[in-house]
Structure formats: structure tokens, C-alpha cells
Design a protein around this motif. Structure first.
Motif, PDB file in Angstrom:
ATOM      1  N   LEU A  54       0.831  -1.207   0.000  1.00  0.00           N
ATOM      2  CA  LEU A  54       0.000   0.000   0.000  1.00  0.00           C
ATOM      3  C   LEU A  54       0.864   1.255   0.000  1.00  0.00           C
ATOM      4  O   LEU A  54       0.621   2.189  -0.779  1.00  0.00           O
ATOM      5  N   ASP A  55       1.885   1.277   0.833  1.00  0.00           N
ATOM      6  CA  ASP A  55       2.787   2.442   0.902  1.00  0.00           C
ATOM      7  C   ASP A  55       3.471   2.689  -0.434  1.00  0.00           C
ATOM      8  O   ASP A  55       3.609   3.842  -0.871  1.00  0.00           O
ATOM      9  N   ALA A  56       3.896   1.625  -1.089  1.00  0.00           N
ATOM     10  CA  ALA A  56       4.615   1.761  -2.360  1.00  0.00           C
ATOM     11  C   ALA A  56       3.738   2.425  -3.417  1.00  0.00           C
ATOM     12  O   ALA A  56       4.189   3.334  -4.136  1.00  0.00           O
ATOM     13  N   PHE A  57       2.484   2.018  -3.509  1.00  0.00           N
ATOM     14  CA  PHE A  57       1.607   2.590  -4.535  1.00  0.00           C
ATOM     15  C   PHE A  57       1.107   3.981  -4.144  1.00  0.00           C
ATOM     16  O   PHE A  57       0.872   4.822  -5.023  1.00  0.00           O
ATOM     17  N   GLN A  58       0.954   4.241  -2.860  1.00  0.00           N
ATOM     18  CA  GLN A  58       0.591   5.594  -2.433  1.00  0.00           C
ATOM     19  C   GLN A  58       1.707   6.583  -2.769  1.00  0.00           C
ATOM     20  O   GLN A  58       1.454   7.697  -3.235  1.00  0.00           O
ATOM     21  N   GLN A  59       2.942   6.171  -2.537  1.00  0.00           N
ATOM     22  CA  GLN A  59       4.080   7.022  -2.875  1.00  0.00           C
ATOM     23  C   GLN A  59       4.173   7.243  -4.387  1.00  0.00           C
ATOM     24  O   GLN A  59       4.452   8.350  -4.852  1.00  0.00           O
ATOM     25  N   LEU A  60       3.914   6.185  -5.145  1.00  0.00           N
ATOM     26  CA  LEU A  60       3.965   6.300  -6.602  1.00  0.00           C
ATOM     27  C   LEU A  60       2.876   7.248  -7.108  1.00  0.00           C
ATOM     28  O   LEU A  60       3.110   8.051  -8.022  1.00  0.00           O
ATOM     29  N   LEU A  61       1.705   7.183  -6.520  1.00  0.00           N
ATOM     30  CA  LEU A  61       0.624   8.086  -6.901  1.00  0.00           C
ATOM     31  C   LEU A  61       1.011   9.536  -6.638  1.00  0.00           C
ATOM     32  O   LEU A  61       0.765  10.417  -7.474  1.00  0.00           O
ATOM     33  N   SER A  62       1.634   9.781  -5.503  1.00  0.00           N
ATOM     34  CA  SER A  62       2.096  11.133  -5.177  1.00  0.00           C
ATOM     35  C   SER A  62       3.147  11.609  -6.180  1.00  0.00           C
ATOM     36  O   SER A  62       3.100  12.759  -6.646  1.00  0.00           O
ATOM     37  N   GLN A  63       4.077  10.741  -6.531  1.00  0.00           N
ATOM     38  CA  GLN A  63       5.116  11.097  -7.505  1.00  0.00           C
ATOM     39  C   GLN A  63       4.506  11.397  -8.873  1.00  0.00           C
ATOM     40  O   GLN A  63       4.919  12.341  -9.563  1.00  0.00           O
ATOM     41  N   LEU A  64       3.528  10.591  -9.268  1.00  0.00           N
ATOM     42  CA  LEU A  64       2.880  10.791 -10.563  1.00  0.00           C
ATOM     43  C   LEU A  64       2.179  12.145 -10.603  1.00  0.00           C
ATOM     44  O   LEU A  64       2.280  12.885 -11.595  1.00  0.00           O
ATOM     45  N   GLU A  65       1.474  12.492  -9.542  1.00  0.00           N
ATOM     46  CA  GLU A  65       0.737  13.755  -9.540  1.00  0.00           C
ATOM     47  C   GLU A  65       1.679  14.953  -9.514  1.00  0.00           C
ATOM     48  O   GLU A  65       1.407  15.975 -10.156  1.00  0.00           O
ATOM     49  N   MET A  66       2.804  14.843  -8.806  1.00  0.00           N
ATOM     50  CA  MET A  66       3.785  15.936  -8.814  1.00  0.00           C
ATOM     51  C   MET A  66       4.415  16.091 -10.188  1.00  0.00           C
ATOM     52  O   MET A  66       4.626  17.208 -10.666  1.00  0.00           O
ATOM     53  N   PHE A  67       4.705  14.954 -10.842  1.00  0.00           N
ATOM     54  CA  PHE A  67       5.290  15.023 -12.174  1.00  0.00           C
ATOM     55  C   PHE A  67       4.316  15.662 -13.154  1.00  0.00           C
ATOM     56  O   PHE A  67       4.700  16.514 -13.973  1.00  0.00           O
ATOM     57  N   GLU A  68       3.047  15.267 -13.091  1.00  0.00           N
ATOM     58  CA  GLU A  68       2.073  15.821 -14.031  1.00  0.00           C
ATOM     59  C   GLU A  68       1.919  17.331 -13.849  1.00  0.00           C
ATOM     60  O   GLU A  68       1.851  18.083 -14.835  1.00  0.00           O
ATOM     61  N   GLU A  69       1.869  17.779 -12.615  1.00  0.00           N
ATOM     62  CA  GLU A  69       1.760  19.218 -12.355  1.00  0.00           C
ATOM     63  C   GLU A  69       2.950  19.961 -12.944  1.00  0.00           C
ATOM     64  O   GLU A  69       2.795  21.011 -13.584  1.00  0.00           O
ATOM     65  N   SER A  70       4.137  19.397 -12.757  1.00  0.00           N
ATOM     66  CA  SER A  70       5.343  20.015 -13.305  1.00  0.00           C
ATOM     67  C   SER A  70       5.334  19.966 -14.825  1.00  0.00           C
ATOM     68  O   SER A  70       5.677  20.962 -15.499  1.00  0.00           O
ATOM     69  N   PHE A  71       4.922  18.846 -15.390  1.00  0.00           N
ATOM     70  CA  PHE A  71       4.931  18.663 -16.840  1.00  0.00           C
ATOM     71  C   PHE A  71       3.994  19.653 -17.525  1.00  0.00           C
ATOM     72  O   PHE A  71       4.321  20.238 -18.561  1.00  0.00           O
ATOM     73  N   ARG A  72       2.823  19.863 -16.965  1.00  0.00           N
ATOM     74  CA  ARG A  72       1.844  20.771 -17.569  1.00  0.00           C
ATOM     75  C   ARG A  72       2.343  22.217 -17.577  1.00  0.00           C
ATOM     76  O   ARG A  72       1.894  23.025 -18.405  1.00  0.00           O
ATOM     77  N   ALA A  73       3.266  22.532 -16.677  1.00  0.00           N
ATOM     78  CA  ALA A  73       3.789  23.897 -16.600  1.00  0.00           C
ATOM     79  C   ALA A  73       4.974  24.126 -17.539  1.00  0.00           C
ATOM     80  O   ALA A  73       5.446  25.253 -17.681  1.00  0.00           O
ATOM     81  N   MET A  74       5.459  23.073 -18.189  1.00  0.00           N
ATOM     82  CA  MET A  74       6.632  23.178 -19.059  1.00  0.00           C
ATOM     83  C   MET A  74       6.252  23.671 -20.446  1.00  0.00           C
ATOM     84  O   MET A  74       5.113  23.505 -20.899  1.00  0.00           O
ATOM     85  N   ASP A  75       7.240  24.239 -21.152  1.00  0.00           N
ATOM     86  CA  ASP A  75       7.037  24.537 -22.564  1.00  0.00           C
ATOM     87  C   ASP A  75       7.332  23.266 -23.368  1.00  0.00           C
ATOM     88  O   ASP A  75       7.748  22.246 -22.817  1.00  0.00           O
ATOM     89  N   ALA A  76       7.107  23.324 -24.674  1.00  0.00           N
ATOM     90  CA  ALA A  76       7.221  22.127 -25.508  1.00  0.00           C
ATOM     91  C   ALA A  76       8.615  21.518 -25.464  1.00  0.00           C
ATOM     92  O   ALA A  76       8.772  20.290 -25.414  1.00  0.00           O
ATOM     93  N   ALA A  77       9.640  22.354 -25.478  1.00  0.00           N
ATOM     94  CA  ALA A  77      11.017  21.843 -25.458  1.00  0.00           C
ATOM     95  C   ALA A  77      11.311  21.126 -24.144  1.00  0.00           C
ATOM     96  O   ALA A  77      11.953  20.073 -24.131  1.00  0.00           O
ATOM     97  N   GLN A  78      10.858  21.694 -23.043  1.00  0.00           N
ATOM     98  CA  GLN A  78      11.072  21.056 -21.734  1.00  0.00           C
ATOM     99  C   GLN A  78      10.307  19.743 -21.642  1.00  0.00           C
ATOM    100  O   GLN A  78      10.799  18.757 -21.087  1.00  0.00           O
ATOM    101  N   GLN A  79       9.090  19.735 -22.182  1.00  0.00           N
ATOM    102  CA  GLN A  79       8.302  18.500 -22.163  1.00  0.00           C
ATOM    103  C   GLN A  79       9.008  17.382 -22.930  1.00  0.00           C
ATOM    104  O   GLN A  79       9.037  16.238 -22.481  1.00  0.00           O
ATOM    105  N   ALA A  80       9.589  17.721 -24.061  1.00  0.00           N
ATOM    106  CA  ALA A  80      10.293  16.714 -24.871  1.00  0.00           C
ATOM    107  C   ALA A  80      11.465  16.114 -24.105  1.00  0.00           C
ATOM    108  O   ALA A  80      11.778  14.927 -24.252  1.00  0.00           O
TER     109      ALA A  80
END
Length: 241
Positions: free
Chosen positions: A106-132
């Protein structure tokens, strides 16, 4: 003998990584002499590594020809994903049940979910070059998900079968995530799978896994049919595996 075995393992790992990353394209010839010179190895460990990769379906031998990196065929891709849907949906269901009785899972997947959501928030804020440039971070996250499924799957035979398919799947992922839009969709699909696992909902986890693999297969087929040579990839448009 130990030194030769160690060298063979090193050559195997290097060639496997090059095939999975598409640095060695499907259809590329594998010369024992040339590879030995490039990798600083004699022909024996190179030959051993090539034969090992052949057993894993990553290298083909044709009569009277050099070994080649196995081609990608649409039939083979479909067959692989049909098999993955069968195995991985069952594994996801088993892991969802495990999170209710095993705190470490349970802890492993909860941590992974948190990492995924932080990555997505960061990714959406990037420009196209940074996303690539961030695709490798995305691959790292999804690889962690796959490894967690293998690690916490209750059935060791099922886990082993999924692990043995990884090399075939890894060299296709670069072709299935063709842009930011598909990557964001894949992130959403992983979020649904992880939440079902965290909630202990086995039927939902299995259904979400099948949906993700179905969507990935379609994106991959579209990529291979639409512009297979943009990545320099040889694709057979036949039904053979």
C-alpha cells in the motif's frame, strides 16, 4: 571462465539496452567482429550475448546471414498486447488485494501516486522543449509502476512471465508515446490503475489495466502505420508474430 562469463553478461546488458532504446533499430545487422571491436570484447562473449537475446525474441537468425535485431510486425505487436492484457490485468487484480493485507504494498503505490501527480503538475507547466526532454522521467515513473506490479503480485509464475515480456515491451514504448498529449493520457490511465490498487478494488484495477493496454496498443499501431520510418524503424505490415 568467470571473467568470460562476466564479459558476456556485460555485452548482453549493453546490447539489450541498445535494442530496448532503439539505438539498435529493428532489422540492424549484428556482426560479432564489429560488435566485439566496439565493446572491447572477443567474439565468444558477443556470440553468447546474441544467442541469449535470440532466446528472448530480440534477435533473429536467417540462414546464411548475420544475426539481426528482430523486426517489429503488427501481428507480433497485437499478439504481445493480447498476452499482456491477460497476464497484467490479473496481476493488477492480485496486487489490489495485496494492498489491503500488506502495508508495504500500500505504501509503495501511495508514494507512486504522489510522484505521478507531482510530475504531471510540473509537466503541464513546461514549454514544448522542456516537455520533450522530460520523457525519460515519465518512463521512469511508469517503469516503477510495472516493477511494483511484479514485486507485489501474489503468484510468482505470473510475475515471472510478466518480467520476461519486459524487453519486448520496453522497445515499443518509445513508439507508443508519440507526444505530450498521449503521455498525459497515459498518466491519467496510470492514475486510475494506481487508485484502484490503493483502494483494494481488484475488478477496477483489472479493468483499468486492460483499458490502458488497449489504448497503448492503438497508439502504437497508429504510430507504426502512420509514420514508421520517422524513427528509422523497420515494420512488417503482416500478421506474423
Amino acid at each position: 571462465m568467470a571473467r568470460a562469463t562476466g564479459k558476456s553478461e556485460a555485452v548482453y546488458e549493453r546490447l539489450k539496452q541498445d535494442i530496448e532504446s532503439l539505438r539498435l533499430k529493428p532489422g540492424a545487422k549484428l556482426s560479432e567482429i564489429q560488435l566485439g571491436e566496439e565493446l572491447g570484447a572477443s567474439r565468444t562473449p558477443v556470440r553468447e550475448a546474441i544467442r541469449r537475446l535470440s532466446r528472448e525474441g530480440l534477435v533473429d537468425f536467417a540462414p546464411g546471414e548475420l544475426a539481426r535485431v528482430a523486426a517489429i510486425s503488427l501481428g507480433g505487436v497485437r499478439s504481445l498486447f493480447e498476452f499482456r492484457m491477460t497476464l497484467e490485468s490479473e496481476a493488477a487484480a492480485q496486487v489490489a488485494a495485496q494492498t489491503q493485507v500488506q502495508e508495504r504494498a500500500l505504501d509503495a503505490f501511495q508514494q507512486l501516486l504522489s510522484q505521478l501527480e507531482m510530475f504531471e503538475e510540473s509537466f503541464r507547466a513546461m514549454d514544448a522543449a522542456q516537455q520533450a526532454r522530460s520523457f525519460q522521467d515519465f518512463y521512469t515513473l511508469t517503469e516503477s509502476f510495472d516493477q511494483h506490479i511484479i514485486a507485489f503480485c501474489r503468484n510468482p509464475y505470473l510475475a515471472r512471465a510478466i518480467r520476461e515480456m519486459r524487453s519486448q515491451s520496453l522497445r515499443l514504448r518509445h513508439l507508443s508515446h508519440t507526444g505530450p498529449s498521449r503521455m498525459l493520457t497515459s498518466l491519467d490511465e496510470h492514475r486510475v490503475m494506481i487508485k484502484a490498487i490503493v483502494n483494494g478494488d481488484s475488478p477496477a484495477a483489472a479493468a483499468a489495466c486492460r483499458h490502458h493496454l488497449t489504448q497503448t496498443l492503438q497508439a502504437l499501431i497508429d504510430s507504426l502505420i502512420g509514420a514508421p520510418y520517422e524513427a528509422g524503424v523497420e515494420v512488417r505490415l503482416d500478421s506474423a508474430g
